[in-house]
Motif scaffolding. Structure first.
Motif, PDB file in Angstrom:
ATOM      1  N   PHE A 232       0.843  -1.193   0.000  1.00  0.00           N
ATOM      2  CA  PHE A 232       0.000   0.000   0.000  1.00  0.00           C
ATOM      3  C   PHE A 232       0.882   1.248   0.000  1.00  0.00           C
ATOM      4  CE2 PHE A 232      -2.355  -3.383   2.184  1.00  0.00           C
ATOM      5  CZ  PHE A 232      -3.503  -3.437   1.407  1.00  0.00           C
ATOM      6  N   ASP A 233       0.298   2.383  -0.327  1.00  0.00           N
ATOM      7  CA  ASP A 233       1.059   3.628  -0.432  1.00  0.00           C
ATOM      8  C   ASP A 233       0.589   4.639   0.615  1.00  0.00           C
ATOM      9  OD1 ASP A 233       2.570   5.793  -1.113  1.00  0.00           O
ATOM     10  OD2 ASP A 233       1.600   6.159  -3.052  1.00  0.00           O
ATOM     11  N   PRO A 234       1.286   4.723   1.755  1.00  0.00           N
ATOM     12  CA  PRO A 234       0.884   5.697   2.780  1.00  0.00           C
ATOM     13  C   PRO A 234       1.198   7.132   2.397  1.00  0.00           C
ATOM     14  CG  PRO A 234       2.938   4.645   3.406  1.00  0.00           C
ATOM     15  CD  PRO A 234       2.465   3.942   2.160  1.00  0.00           C
ATOM     16  N   SER A 235       1.911   7.323   1.276  1.00  0.00           N
ATOM     17  CA  SER A 235       2.244   8.675   0.819  1.00  0.00           C
ATOM     18  C   SER A 235       1.234   9.218  -0.182  1.00  0.00           C
ATOM     19  CB  SER A 235       3.648   8.692   0.183  1.00  0.00           C
ATOM     20  OG  SER A 235       4.637   8.332   1.132  1.00  0.00           O
ATOM     21  N   ALA A 236       0.208   8.436  -0.509  1.00  0.00           N
ATOM     22  CA  ALA A 236      -0.828   8.922  -1.424  1.00  0.00           C
ATOM     23  C   ALA A 236      -1.521  10.139  -0.802  1.00  0.00           C
ATOM     24  CB  ALA A 236      -1.837   7.813  -1.703  1.00  0.00           C
ATOM     25  N   PRO A 237      -1.994  11.066  -1.626  1.00  0.00           N
ATOM     26  CA  PRO A 237      -2.639  12.275  -1.085  1.00  0.00           C
ATOM     27  C   PRO A 237      -3.743  11.951  -0.084  1.00  0.00           C
ATOM     28  CG  PRO A 237      -2.323  12.490  -3.444  1.00  0.00           C
ATOM     29  CD  PRO A 237      -1.942  11.073  -3.100  1.00  0.00           C
ATOM     30  N   GLY A 238      -3.685  12.626   1.067  1.00  0.00           N
ATOM     31  CA  GLY A 238      -4.707  12.451   2.095  1.00  0.00           C
ATOM     32  C   GLY A 238      -4.501  11.274   3.019  1.00  0.00           C
ATOM     33  N   CYS A 239      -3.446  10.499   2.781  1.00  0.00           N
ATOM     34  CA  CYS A 239      -3.228   9.299   3.590  1.00  0.00           C
ATOM     35  C   CYS A 239      -2.263   9.575   4.740  1.00  0.00           C
ATOM     36  CB  CYS A 239      -2.757   8.154   2.703  1.00  0.00           C
ATOM     37  SG  CYS A 239      -4.020   7.613   1.513  1.00  0.00           S
TER      38      CYS A 239
END
Length: 248
Positions: A232-239
């Motif tokens: 998963f990508d915790p750096s995605a916008p809003g995450c």
């Protein structure tokens, strides 16, 4: 014939959807035991268990739509968010389940876990030192004594379904048990702090906002490495990383 939809999949578990049936495949049967037990005890709408054949649990779809998703704007009304807060309060006021849950880790356990994760994040260059240091300071407000409540333990907005401004179902109870009520409230509003007031209006009692903010930082710090390791990508916008940056 209905298609098979992969809802979520990683090395620990997978959830598939076929029509109105969800199939949860979990290598850890203890998690499934907790989920089935918690759904039977919870005083809020939960999915119907259709059958269980380890390692698979089959549950029925619930009506309505998810309250939202992390990293995306929620289209749910303020009344729907308030209804979610009221449902969480009903859960927290229910008789305690027999075992601790994800939200029931001791302060000593959390202190040790937080120290290890922060060191790992900085040493491996995942996050900058100042970002980790500031959020670790904020997180300390959550490290205090708390009165046990019946907690969901993973109350992400994607797990709360609503329809006509009412909660129609709450999913994924594998982390449920005795724990810190404010952990649930923080998880529900993680990345959607603009709806915290609506949730608390439905919840109906005063809470320590500093602790809610602390849990936002603490949960995010503890989750970043796991998310990356599981695709998963915790750096995605809003995450999660944006949540941590908002504390600066």
């Amino acid at each position: 014939m209905d298609e098979v939809e992969v809802v979520v999949a990683h090395s620990e578990r997978a959830t598939l959807r076929v029509g109105d049936v969800f199939l949860k495949v979990d290598a850890d049967q203890a998690r499934i035991d907790v989920e089935v037990e918690a759904m039977a005890m919870a005083p809020v709408p939960t999915p119907e268990v259709l059958w269980r054949q380890p390692p698979v649990l089959a549950i029925a779809a619930v009506p309505g739509t998810a309250l939202g998703r992390l990293g995306e704007p929620s289209t749910a009304s303020p009344a729907a968010w308030a209804a979610a807060g009221a449902a969480v309060r009903e859960l927290h006021d229910a008789p305690l389940p027999p075992r601790p849950g994800r939200a029931g880790r001791s302060v000593d356990e959390l202190v040790a876990e937080l120290a290890g994760e922060c060191e790992c994040l900085v040493t491996n260059g995942v996050l900058p030192l100042d970002l980790v240091r500031r959020n670790r300071q904020v997180a300390e407000a959550a490290l205090r004594p708390w009165t046990p409540a019946f907690t969901h333990g993973d109350l992400q907005i994607a797990h709360v379904f609503v329809g006509s401004d009412q909660v129609t179902g709450i999913l994924d109870w594998s982390e449920a048990g005795r724990g810190d009520a404010l952990y649930d409230l923080a998880t529900l509003t993680l990345g959607h702090g603009e709806h915290l007031g609506d949730v608390l209006a439905g919840y109906g009692t005063d809470v320590d906002l500093d602790v809610i903010h602390a849990w936002w930082s603490l949960r995010s710090l503890l989750g970043v490495r796991w998310l990356i390791e599981h695709g998963f990508d915790p750096s995605a916008p809003g995450c999660e990383v944006d949540v941590l940056r908002s504390r600066m």
